[in-house]
Design a protein around this motif. Sequence first.
Motif, mmCIF file in Angstrom:
data_model
loop_
_atom_site.group_PDB
_atom_site.id
_atom_site.type_symbol
_atom_site.label_atom_id
_atom_site.label_comp_id
_atom_site.label_asym_id
_atom_site.label_seq_id
_atom_site.Cartn_x
_atom_site.Cartn_y
_atom_site.Cartn_z
ATOM 1 N N PRO A 237 0.818 -1.229 0.000
ATOM 2 C CA PRO A 237 0.000 0.000 0.000
ATOM 3 C C PRO A 237 0.848 1.275 0.000
ATOM 4 O O PRO A 237 0.541 2.219 -0.731
ATOM 5 C CB PRO A 237 -0.814 -0.125 1.300
ATOM 6 C CG PRO A 237 -0.937 -1.601 1.505
ATOM 7 C CD PRO A 237 0.369 -2.189 1.018
ATOM 8 N N GLU A 238 1.902 1.277 0.782
ATOM 9 C CA GLU A 238 2.763 2.459 0.847
ATOM 10 C C GLU A 238 3.457 2.699 -0.495
ATOM 11 O O GLU A 238 3.531 3.822 -0.995
ATOM 12 C CB GLU A 238 3.799 2.250 1.968
ATOM 13 C CG GLU A 238 4.312 3.522 2.601
ATOM 14 C CD GLU A 238 3.282 4.650 2.671
ATOM 15 O OE1 GLU A 238 2.211 4.439 3.272
ATOM 16 O OE2 GLU A 238 3.554 5.730 2.103
ATOM 17 N N VAL A 239 3.955 1.612 -1.080
ATOM 18 C CA VAL A 239 4.635 1.716 -2.381
ATOM 19 C C VAL A 239 3.632 2.145 -3.463
ATOM 20 O O VAL A 239 3.943 2.973 -4.316
ATOM 21 C CB VAL A 239 5.305 0.368 -2.740
ATOM 22 C CG1 VAL A 239 5.836 0.381 -4.169
ATOM 23 C CG2 VAL A 239 6.416 0.056 -1.743
ATOM 24 N N PHE A 240 2.431 1.606 -3.395
ATOM 25 C CA PHE A 240 1.376 1.985 -4.346
ATOM 26 C C PHE A 240 1.113 3.482 -4.251
ATOM 27 O O PHE A 240 1.030 4.176 -5.269
ATOM 28 C CB PHE A 240 0.088 1.198 -4.045
ATOM 29 C CG PHE A 240 -1.042 1.479 -5.001
ATOM 30 C CD1 PHE A 240 -1.340 0.597 -6.032
ATOM 31 C CD2 PHE A 240 -1.816 2.636 -4.884
ATOM 32 C CE1 PHE A 240 -2.382 0.853 -6.916
ATOM 33 C CE2 PHE A 240 -2.852 2.907 -5.762
ATOM 34 C CZ PHE A 240 -3.137 2.012 -6.771
ATOM 35 N N VAL A 297 -17.911 1.126 -4.384
ATOM 36 C CA VAL A 297 -16.464 1.175 -4.204
ATOM 37 C C VAL A 297 -15.807 0.084 -5.043
ATOM 38 O O VAL A 297 -16.171 -1.091 -4.956
ATOM 39 C CB VAL A 297 -16.050 1.124 -2.711
ATOM 40 C CG1 VAL A 297 -16.605 -0.088 -1.997
ATOM 41 C CG2 VAL A 297 -14.533 1.150 -2.566
ATOM 42 N N GLY A 298 -14.907 0.518 -5.893
ATOM 43 C CA GLY A 298 -14.121 -0.425 -6.694
ATOM 44 C C GLY A 298 -12.779 -0.628 -6.020
ATOM 45 O O GLY A 298 -12.269 0.272 -5.358
ATOM 46 N N LEU A 299 -12.228 -1.805 -6.152
ATOM 47 C CA LEU A 299 -10.898 -2.055 -5.610
ATOM 48 C C LEU A 299 -9.912 -2.005 -6.772
ATOM 49 O O LEU A 299 -9.993 -2.828 -7.682
ATOM 50 C CB LEU A 299 -10.812 -3.423 -4.929
ATOM 51 C CG LEU A 299 -11.872 -3.749 -3.869
ATOM 52 C CD1 LEU A 299 -11.539 -5.075 -3.194
ATOM 53 C CD2 LEU A 299 -11.982 -2.651 -2.836
ATOM 54 N N THR A 300 -9.015 -1.032 -6.738
ATOM 55 C CA THR A 300 -7.980 -0.961 -7.767
ATOM 56 C C THR A 300 -6.922 -2.020 -7.470
ATOM 57 O O THR A 300 -6.369 -2.628 -8.375
ATOM 58 C CB THR A 300 -7.338 0.441 -7.778
ATOM 59 O OG1 THR A 300 -8.392 1.391 -7.899
ATOM 60 C CG2 THR A 300 -6.359 0.604 -8.925
ATOM 61 N N MET A 301 -6.688 -2.235 -6.175
ATOM 62 C CA MET A 301 -5.754 -3.291 -5.775
ATOM 63 C C MET A 301 -6.539 -4.356 -5.018
ATOM 64 O O MET A 301 -7.221 -4.049 -4.044
ATOM 65 C CB MET A 301 -4.649 -2.714 -4.884
ATOM 66 C CG MET A 301 -3.549 -3.705 -4.595
ATOM 67 S SD MET A 301 -2.190 -2.936 -3.688
ATOM 68 C CE MET A 301 -2.836 -2.994 -2.021
ATOM 69 N N PHE A 305 -4.989 -7.143 0.008
ATOM 70 C CA PHE A 305 -6.355 -6.642 0.132
ATOM 71 C C PHE A 305 -6.366 -5.335 0.922
ATOM 72 O O PHE A 305 -5.810 -5.277 2.021
ATOM 73 C CB PHE A 305 -7.234 -7.681 0.823
ATOM 74 C CG PHE A 305 -8.699 -7.390 0.663
ATOM 75 C CD1 PHE A 305 -9.330 -7.643 -0.542
ATOM 76 C CD2 PHE A 305 -9.427 -6.851 1.712
ATOM 77 C CE1 PHE A 305 -10.689 -7.366 -0.703
ATOM 78 C CE2 PHE A 305 -10.781 -6.568 1.554
ATOM 79 C CZ PHE A 305 -11.416 -6.832 0.348
ATOM 80 N N PRO A 306 -6.984 -4.284 0.371
ATOM 81 C CA PRO A 306 -6.964 -2.978 1.050
ATOM 82 C C PRO A 306 -7.966 -2.939 2.212
ATOM 83 O O PRO A 306 -8.931 -2.171 2.193
ATOM 84 C CB PRO A 306 -7.335 -2.009 -0.071
ATOM 85 C CG PRO A 306 -8.135 -2.814 -1.028
ATOM 86 C CD PRO A 306 -7.665 -4.230 -0.938
ATOM 87 N N GLU A 307 -7.697 -3.742 3.221
ATOM 88 C CA GLU A 307 -8.656 -3.937 4.315
ATOM 89 C C GLU A 307 -8.978 -2.633 5.049
ATOM 90 O O GLU A 307 -10.146 -2.305 5.256
ATOM 91 C CB GLU A 307 -8.087 -4.974 5.291
ATOM 92 C CG GLU A 307 -9.014 -5.267 6.459
ATOM 93 C CD GLU A 307 -8.307 -5.967 7.628
ATOM 94 O OE1 GLU A 307 -7.354 -6.740 7.386
ATOM 95 O OE2 GLU A 307 -8.712 -5.725 8.777
ATOM 96 N N LYS A 308 -7.922 -1.903 5.431
ATOM 97 C CA LYS A 308 -8.151 -0.681 6.227
ATOM 98 C C LYS A 308 -8.975 0.328 5.446
ATOM 99 O O LYS A 308 -9.909 0.925 5.967
ATOM 100 C CB LYS A 308 -6.807 -0.051 6.589
ATOM 101 C CG LYS A 308 -6.096 -0.750 7.728
ATOM 102 C CD LYS A 308 -5.006 0.163 8.294
ATOM 103 C CE LYS A 308 -4.072 -0.607 9.210
ATOM 104 N NZ LYS A 308 -3.123 -1.467 8.453
#
Lengths: 397, 185
Positions: A237-240, A297-301, A305-308
């Motif tokens: 997530p941070e790198v993204f 809400v769409g998940l780009t990643m 999993f972008p849980e938070k």
Amino acid sequence: MSELKQVKKMALMGDEAVAYAVKQADVDVIAAYPITPQTIIVERLSKYVADGELNAAFIQAESEHSAISICLGAALTGARTFTSTASQGLALMHEILHAASSMRAPIVMAIANRALNSPLNIHCDHSDVMNARDTGWIHLFANNVQQAYDLTLMAFKIAEDPELLLPVSVNLDGFILTHSVEPLEVLSDEEVLQYIPHVPYPYRIDFDKPLAYGVMALPDTYMEFRRQLYEVILKTPEVFRKAADSFSRISGRTYGLVSPYLVEDAEIIIVALGSTVETLRYVAKKFRQRGVKIGVVGLTMYRPFPEKELAKILENAKCVGVMDRAYSYGGVGGPLYTDVLTTLYKNGIKTLAADFVYGLGGRDFKLIDAEELFKKLINAIEVGRFDRDIYWWGVKE
Amino acid sequence: MIEIRWHGRGGQGVVTVSDILARSAILEGMYAQHFPEFGPERSGAPVKAFTRISDEPIEIHSGIYNPDIIVIIDQGMSRSFQSYLEGLKENGLLFLNLGDDFSKLDKSILPRGVKVYIVNARKISIEESGRPIFNIPMLGCLVKVLSMPSIKTIEEVLSKRFSEELVEANIKILRRAYNEVRLVE
């Protein structure tokens, strides 16, 4: 400044857009085996190489298993490496997918999402990538052709980040995006190489300084290797965010791990992947005009999993609909539903939730299907429950 | 937003013509989307293609069931004719590849207010190029009635894909159809 410069607009199919991005990324090695609906990607790339527009080794392998194996070896020499596949092809790659992530090979792969046999079907669903869910790859999903282009460029940035060195897949819905012509803005070749300059791979194969790769590890050490994979992928997530920030500065287009739409005060929220996200947004806008508090809400990643991020969006929802274009047969629901339920439970969010399995084998998700689905969600709030937890939406019963 | 559905058979260039229209519209600064419906990819099998053109970004990624415009590339009044018309909007436009004899056309089966345009694609293409080409004449009719995109833009899009000779022949056909399209009163 990006807003002042003349933006070049092109008309490309999803497959063409991916190939164009890969050419601009100046990849060194492409190894692939043709399969519908990604064939156009490798066709275009082979033409770029043949015409001298791209200086890369183009290797047509005799199978997808070989294609991904070639990519793995090439990536470990420090070559910028690309492949693309779909469906059965991704299934055939499966064992090497695990090796690629645990050997930290920053391969970028486009997946033209397509159903799996049997029966044979060449059309869109997400069964292929969901089988590769737990391989330690980062999985990104495009909603349209512009995103297929953008995410392909971002995939190189993310994969090759020295913090990660992990393989990344860019998913685009078979035919719905791969064969759709849409307008898109592209960067100049210079901008792309400014964004993703070639950086040396820190552990590249060097015969003067030999290292061991893909060794055997017995019970006394194996778990520690896997623990490293567990830890490193969580840095994504941070790198993204970093990759998205610098991309936004060049392109003016901003990406998050999730793409929320009209969710601020929403009582009903739909979670989805791929091109359907936009169709749902279109219909949600109409329901908003009628006063229904609905958001998408769409998940780009998708992995990690972008849980938070998702929990934050869902925390005040009364009702959550999850769109699954694949299924975990005999499981508690589709793969996305299972992830969303886990997110809700882990974050103490109490809300109604149901799974909507749709669009398998390319069954069209029509506007009317979205409207009926929204009505089902509205009704669930009114009566306080769903009449099932898993709906096969649009199936002939 | 205008939604167009193209009908024809494998080998008639149904997908290609929708693709060319979308690319031309985009080149002229509009938002457009083309996508095919891939049924059995066999010569002669029924094929559909879809084009959306809008002045706003297009978010829908599903088929077109209530088109504003239907273009039937398939020649004459084939057995599939009535099924091709499914979902056509009232006051919509219908483009047919018909010869001079359109007496068999029963307008009572059409939704209210539909305007029918015809052109003899076979005659035009054979006269201009020596072989039957059905898709480009139908595009010629459509762009005449829509007043966009320009023939020059279409030529530019064709040039990226076909040889100079082929582009020249196709543009000749396109222009003929553009000039010869007739509204059936």
